[in-house]
Scaffold this motif. Structure first.
Motif, mmCIF file in Angstrom:
data_model
loop_
_atom_site.group_PDB
_atom_site.id
_atom_site.type_symbol
_atom_site.label_atom_id
_atom_site.label_comp_id
_atom_site.label_asym_id
_atom_site.label_seq_id
_atom_site.Cartn_x
_atom_site.Cartn_y
_atom_site.Cartn_z
ATOM 1 N N ASN A 117 0.847 -1.182 0.000
ATOM 2 C CA ASN A 117 0.000 0.000 0.000
ATOM 3 C C ASN A 117 0.885 1.236 0.000
ATOM 4 O O ASN A 117 1.923 1.254 0.669
ATOM 5 C CB ASN A 117 -0.881 0.031 1.246
ATOM 6 N N GLU A 118 0.481 2.237 -0.745
ATOM 7 C CA GLU A 118 1.285 3.449 -0.850
ATOM 8 C C GLU A 118 0.342 4.638 -1.003
ATOM 9 O O GLU A 118 -0.684 4.548 -1.686
ATOM 10 C CB GLU A 118 2.198 3.329 -2.069
ATOM 11 N N GLY A 121 24.818 9.719 -13.534
ATOM 12 C CA GLY A 121 24.097 10.556 -14.478
ATOM 13 C C GLY A 121 22.856 9.896 -15.028
ATOM 14 O O GLY A 121 22.047 10.536 -15.695
ATOM 15 N N GLY A 122 22.676 8.611 -14.750
ATOM 16 C CA GLY A 122 21.488 7.896 -15.197
ATOM 17 C C GLY A 122 20.316 8.179 -14.270
ATOM 18 O O GLY A 122 20.358 9.083 -13.427
ATOM 19 N N GLU A 123 19.277 7.390 -14.436
ATOM 20 C CA GLU A 123 18.077 7.583 -13.640
ATOM 21 C C GLU A 123 17.427 6.238 -13.363
ATOM 22 O O GLU A 123 17.275 5.421 -14.264
ATOM 23 C CB GLU A 123 17.118 8.481 -14.418
ATOM 24 N N GLU A 124 17.065 6.005 -12.101
ATOM 25 C CA GLU A 124 16.299 4.819 -11.751
ATOM 26 C C GLU A 124 14.826 5.205 -11.697
ATOM 27 O O GLU A 124 14.470 6.260 -11.172
ATOM 28 C CB GLU A 124 16.726 4.267 -10.389
ATOM 29 N N VAL A 125 13.990 4.368 -12.272
ATOM 30 C CA VAL A 125 12.552 4.588 -12.273
ATOM 31 C C VAL A 125 11.909 3.526 -11.396
ATOM 32 O O VAL A 125 12.292 2.357 -11.445
ATOM 33 C CB VAL A 125 11.984 4.490 -13.707
ATOM 34 N N VAL A 126 10.961 3.946 -10.578
ATOM 35 C CA VAL A 126 10.150 3.005 -9.813
ATOM 36 C C VAL A 126 8.731 3.118 -10.369
ATOM 37 O O VAL A 126 8.157 4.203 -10.403
ATOM 38 C CB VAL A 126 10.165 3.304 -8.303
ATOM 39 N N ILE A 127 8.216 1.992 -10.849
ATOM 40 C CA ILE A 127 6.873 1.949 -11.424
ATOM 41 C C ILE A 127 5.929 1.310 -10.410
ATOM 42 O O ILE A 127 6.240 0.262 -9.840
ATOM 43 C CB ILE A 127 6.861 1.142 -12.730
ATOM 44 N N TYR A 128 4.781 1.958 -10.208
ATOM 45 C CA TYR A 128 3.748 1.464 -9.317
ATOM 46 C C TYR A 128 2.493 1.196 -10.144
ATOM 47 O O TYR A 128 1.855 2.131 -10.634
ATOM 48 C CB TYR A 128 3.411 2.508 -8.237
ATOM 49 N N LEU A 129 2.153 -0.082 -10.324
ATOM 50 C CA LEU A 129 0.941 -0.452 -11.046
ATOM 51 C C LEU A 129 -0.118 -0.854 -10.030
ATOM 52 O O LEU A 129 0.114 -1.751 -9.191
ATOM 53 C CB LEU A 129 1.206 -1.614 -11.995
ATOM 54 N N PRO A 130 -1.304 -0.207 -10.032
ATOM 55 C CA PRO A 130 -2.351 -0.529 -9.075
ATOM 56 C C PRO A 130 -2.860 -1.967 -9.272
ATOM 57 O O PRO A 130 -3.062 -2.392 -10.422
ATOM 58 C CB PRO A 130 -3.460 0.460 -9.370
ATOM 59 N N VAL A 131 -3.016 -2.681 -8.166
ATOM 60 C CA VAL A 131 -3.497 -4.063 -8.219
ATOM 61 C C VAL A 131 -4.567 -4.284 -7.176
ATOM 62 O O VAL A 131 -4.672 -3.537 -6.200
ATOM 63 C CB VAL A 131 -2.354 -5.090 -8.002
#
Length: 147
Positions: A7-8, A134-144
């Motif tokens: 949960n977020e 210099g890169g970028e980390e992405v965190v993806i949150y898909l609702p379930v």
């Protein structure tokens, strides 16, 4: 891929956009650039950059709404002109990585393998975290919804 479910709550201040889903890859970064030019108007920037997307429900659903902005810790009553405050509270499957295209695909596969169902009426959230190289980390949150 190491997925996770939790949960977020997201409190987001940013700009709202609407375009054809096919144009999201150019329209979202364009609006994000506009937002970043105005970010100093905010008093309480506490979190990373964020993009929030309406999911594409079916082939007839051509246009979608999205938001670009930053995460804040507290609800905001006063936002700069033209900006929007939204709050999302969902159960999400999440995954992290640098290859956003594969990350979405791998996370969808992980959700399926865990027996979860995508919640297609809730917004997708992506947070962006700069890396030292210099890169970028992405965190993806898909609702379930739970299994």
């Amino acid at each position: 891929m190491n997925g996770e479910k939790r949960n977020e709550t997201f409190r987001v201040v940013g700009l709202k956009g609407k375009s054809n889903f096919a144009d999201f890859s150019t329209e979202v970064p364009r609006l994000a650039k506009q937002f970043l030019e105005r970010v100093d108007e905010l008093q309480a920037v506490t979190g990373p950059e964020v993009a929030v997307y309406e999911p594409k429900r079916d082939s007839d659903h051509a246009e979608g709404i999205y938001y670009v902005g930053v995460i804040v810790n507290e609800p905001l009553n006063n936002v700069p002109d033209g900006m929007t405050y939204i709050e999302l509270d969902e159960e999400y499957a999440l995954g992290k990585g640098q290859d956003i295209g594969n990350l979405h695909k791998d996370l969808k596969k992980w959700i399926e393998e865990q027996g979860y169902q995508r919640k297609n009426e809730a917004y997708i959230v992506e947070t962006y975290h700069p890396l030292e190289d210099g890169g970028e980390e992405v965190v993806i949150y898909l609702p379930v919804q739970g299994a």
